[in-house]
Design an enzyme around this catalytic site. Structure first.
Site, mmCIF file in Angstrom:
data_model
loop_
_atom_site.group_PDB
_atom_site.id
_atom_site.type_symbol
_atom_site.label_atom_id
_atom_site.label_comp_id
_atom_site.label_asym_id
_atom_site.label_seq_id
_atom_site.Cartn_x
_atom_site.Cartn_y
_atom_site.Cartn_z
ATOM 1 N N TYR A 55 0.825 -1.217 0.000
ATOM 2 C CA TYR A 55 0.000 0.000 0.000
ATOM 3 C C TYR A 55 0.855 1.261 0.000
ATOM 4 C CZ TYR A 55 -3.919 -3.094 0.234
ATOM 5 O OH TYR A 55 -4.819 -4.084 -0.094
ATOM 6 N N GLN A 88 -15.464 1.637 -5.973
ATOM 7 C CA GLN A 88 -14.691 0.547 -5.366
ATOM 8 C C GLN A 88 -13.231 0.956 -5.286
ATOM 9 O OE1 GLN A 88 -16.048 -3.452 -7.249
ATOM 10 N NE2 GLN A 88 -16.737 -1.845 -8.609
ATOM 11 N N ASN A 89 -12.897 2.081 -5.895
ATOM 12 C CA ASN A 89 -11.486 2.473 -5.956
ATOM 13 C C ASN A 89 -11.041 3.121 -4.655
ATOM 14 O OD1 ASN A 89 -11.711 1.606 -8.543
ATOM 15 N ND2 ASN A 89 -11.767 3.649 -9.468
ATOM 16 N N ASP A 91 -8.340 5.050 -4.709
ATOM 17 C CA ASP A 91 -7.640 6.290 -5.081
ATOM 18 C C ASP A 91 -8.524 7.497 -4.767
ATOM 19 O OD1 ASP A 91 -9.312 7.071 -7.383
ATOM 20 O OD2 ASP A 91 -8.353 5.444 -8.502
ATOM 21 N N HIS A 106 -14.540 0.514 -0.637
ATOM 22 C CA HIS A 106 -13.386 -0.300 -0.224
ATOM 23 C C HIS A 106 -12.317 0.512 0.496
ATOM 24 C CE1 HIS A 106 -14.536 -3.465 -3.523
ATOM 25 N NE2 HIS A 106 -15.322 -3.497 -2.474
ATOM 26 N N THR A 181 -15.758 -1.623 -14.176
ATOM 27 C CA THR A 181 -15.625 -2.660 -13.142
ATOM 28 C C THR A 181 -15.971 -4.010 -13.738
ATOM 29 O OG1 THR A 181 -16.494 -3.554 -11.063
ATOM 30 C CG2 THR A 181 -17.927 -2.011 -12.221
ATOM 31 N N SER A 182 -15.209 -5.039 -13.366
ATOM 32 C CA SER A 182 -15.452 -6.383 -13.901
ATOM 33 C C SER A 182 -16.657 -7.042 -13.237
ATOM 34 C CB SER A 182 -14.210 -7.252 -13.694
ATOM 35 O OG SER A 182 -13.933 -7.364 -12.315
HETATM 36 P P1 OAD Z 1 -11.083 -5.159 -12.233
HETATM 37 O O1 OAD Z 1 -9.631 -5.095 -12.534
HETATM 38 O O2 OAD Z 1 -11.641 -6.457 -11.770
HETATM 39 O O3 OAD Z 1 -11.920 -4.741 -13.514
HETATM 40 C C1 OAD Z 1 -11.582 -3.602 -14.257
HETATM 41 C C2 OAD Z 1 -12.608 -3.420 -15.359
HETATM 42 O O4 OAD Z 1 -12.286 -2.205 -16.027
HETATM 43 C C3 OAD Z 1 -12.643 -4.535 -16.409
HETATM 44 O O5 OAD Z 1 -13.996 -4.883 -16.707
HETATM 45 C C4 OAD Z 1 -11.964 -3.888 -17.615
HETATM 46 O O6 OAD Z 1 -12.477 -4.380 -18.875
HETATM 47 C C5 OAD Z 1 -12.321 -2.437 -17.433
HETATM 48 N N1 OAD Z 1 -11.387 -1.480 -18.062
HETATM 49 C C6 OAD Z 1 -10.071 -1.624 -18.338
HETATM 50 N N2 OAD Z 1 -9.583 -0.507 -18.889
HETATM 51 C C7 OAD Z 1 -10.618 0.370 -18.964
HETATM 52 C C8 OAD Z 1 -10.755 1.718 -19.436
HETATM 53 N N3 OAD Z 1 -9.735 2.403 -19.935
HETATM 54 N N4 OAD Z 1 -11.969 2.288 -19.343
HETATM 55 C C9 OAD Z 1 -13.036 1.619 -18.825
HETATM 56 N N5 OAD Z 1 -12.957 0.358 -18.370
HETATM 57 C C10 OAD Z 1 -11.770 -0.258 -18.434
HETATM 58 O O7 OAD Z 1 -11.395 -3.969 -11.189
HETATM 59 P P2 OAD Z 1 -12.664 -3.763 -10.233
HETATM 60 O O8 OAD Z 1 -13.903 -4.294 -10.862
HETATM 61 O O9 OAD Z 1 -12.640 -2.347 -9.799
HETATM 62 O O10 OAD Z 1 -10.940 -4.750 -4.159
HETATM 63 O O11 OAD Z 1 -12.268 -4.689 -9.007
HETATM 64 C C11 OAD Z 1 -13.104 -4.749 -7.895
HETATM 65 C C12 OAD Z 1 -12.299 -4.962 -6.635
HETATM 66 O O12 OAD Z 1 -11.433 -6.087 -6.780
HETATM 67 C C13 OAD Z 1 -11.347 -3.830 -6.295
HETATM 68 O O13 OAD Z 1 -11.984 -2.768 -5.630
HETATM 69 C C14 OAD Z 1 -10.337 -4.508 -5.432
HETATM 70 C C15 OAD Z 1 -10.136 -5.765 -6.223
HETATM 71 O O14 OAD Z 1 -9.704 -6.881 -5.542
HETATM 72 C C16 OAD Z 1 -10.196 -4.940 -3.068
HETATM 73 O O15 OAD Z 1 -8.980 -4.946 -3.088
HETATM 74 C C17 OAD Z 1 -10.999 -5.153 -1.821
#
Ligand code: OAD
Length: 237
Positions: A55, A88-89, A91, A106, A181-182
Site C-alpha cells: 500500500y 470501489q477504488n 484512489d 473499499h 468494473t469487472s
Molecule cells: P477489475 O480489474 O476487476 O476490472 C476492471 C474493469 O475495467 C474490467 O472490466 C476492464 O475491462 C475495465 N477497463 C479496463 N480498462 C478500462 C478503461 N480504460 N476504461 C473503462 N474500463 C476499463 O477492477 P474492479 O472491478 O474495480 O478490491 O475490481 C473490484 C475490486 O477487486 C477492487 O476494488 C479490489 C479488487 O480486488 C479490493 O482490493 C478489496
C-alpha cells in the site's frame, strides 16, 4: 423540481487511463501479486510488513497521477444531476476531479487507522482515521492508542460497512451509470440489482460485461470516450 438522481458506480477501469493498473486485466495487479497476501485480513495477520509495502507503493504512485477526462466528466454531471459516486477504488481521483458526494466502498489509500479499530457500520469509526496523504506507514508506526497503524482499506474477509449507504443511493437512482468494473467482487457487483425496475443502467467498459438485464445498455468503450458517448445519450433524452 429537484435534479434527477444519478448514481455512478466505478471500478478500477475509470482510473486506468490515469495510469493506475486495474486488478484483473492482463498485467493487472493480481497477475503480479497474490490477493491473499496483499488484500486479505489473513494476509495482514501473516505478514503485515509485506502489506504495508504494497500500500505504500500504491500510495506513492497515486501522488504521481492525475484525474482523467472520465473523472472530470463524472464531476461535471453535478451541474445537471444530483450525483452520488459509489466507488470501489481506493484512489482519490474522483475527489480531485471535483465530485462532491463519494461513497468509498473499499476504503481510501490516503488514510490509515489503528489496527484494533474495525470497520464499524457507522463508517469505519471515522474519528480514529488519519489522513497521511501520499506518505508511508511502517511496522512500529503507532496510533495515539498505541496500536499499529494499518491502511484504511477493506480487505477480503472483512465487512463492507458502507454497502447499505450505497444500496440506499442505488435504490433512489433515476439513472445508474457503471464505469470500469469487472463486476466480480461482491457485494459491490450486486448493487445494480437494487435499481428500480424501470431505471436505465448504462455500463461503460471496453470488454464484455458478465451480466445481462433488460435495463442495461452496454457502451463498449474506454472510460474517457465512453463518458462522451454517455453525455450524448443524456442530451438525446
Ligand atoms: P477489475 O480489474 O476487476 O476490472 C476492471 C474493469 O475495467 C474490467 O472490466 C476492464 O475491462 C475495465 N477497463 C479496463 N480498462 C478500462 C478503461 N480504460 N476504461 C473503462 N474500463 C476499463 O477492477 P474492479 O472491478 O474495480 O478490491 O475490481 C473490484 C475490486 O477487486 C477492487 O476494488 C479490489 C479488487 O480486488 C479490493 O482490493 C478489496
Amino acid at each position: 423540481m429537484g435534479k434527477k438522481k444519478l448514481v455512478v458506480l466505478t471500478g478500477a477501469g475509470v482510473s486506468a487511463e490515469s495510469g493506475i493498473s486495474t486488478f484483473r486485466d492482463s498485467n493487472g495487479l493480481w497477475e503480479n501479486y497474490r490477493v491473499e497476501d496483499v488484500a486479505s485480513i489473513e494476509g495482514w495477520y501473516r505478514n503485515p510488513g509485506l502489506m504495508l509495502d504494497f500500500y505504500n507503493t500504491r500510495r506513492r504512485e497515486l501522488g504521481t497521477v492525475k484525474p482523467n477526462a472520465a473523472h472530470i466528466a463524472i464531476a461535471e454531471l453535478e451541474k445537471e444531476y444530483d450525483v452520488t459516486v459509489v466507488t470501489q477504488n481506493v484512489d482519490n481521483l474522483h475527489e480531485r476531479a471535483g465530485s462532491t458526494r463519494i461513497i468509498h466502498l473499499h476504503g481510501e489509500l490516503t488514510k490509515v487507522r489503528p489496527e484494533d479499530r474495525c470497520n464499524d457500520r457507522d463508517g469505519f469509526s471515522e474519528e480514529s482515521v488519519f489522513d497521511i496523504g501520499y506518505g508511508e506507514i511502517h511496522i512500529g508506526d503507532l496510533a495515539p492508542d498505541g496500536a499499529q497503524l494499518r491502511p484504511h482499506i477493506v480487505w477480503f474477509g472483512e465487512a463492507v460497512p458502507k454497502i447499505e449507504m450505497a444500496i440506499n443511493a442505488v435504490e433512489r437512482a433515476g439513472i445508474l451509470l457503471i464505469v470500469g468494473t469487472s463486476l466480480q467482487v461482491y457485494p459491490a457487483a450486486g448493487l445494480f440489482r437494487y435499481a428500480g425496475y424501470d431505471t436505465p443502467i448504462y455500463i461503460i467498459d471496453p470488454k464484455d460485461v458478465p451480466v445481462s438485464d433488460p435495463r442495461i445498455t452496454h457502451i463498449r468503450n474506454v472510460a474517457t470516450k465512453g463518458m462522451e458517448d454517455f453525455k450524448k445519450i443524456l442530451k438525446s433524452k
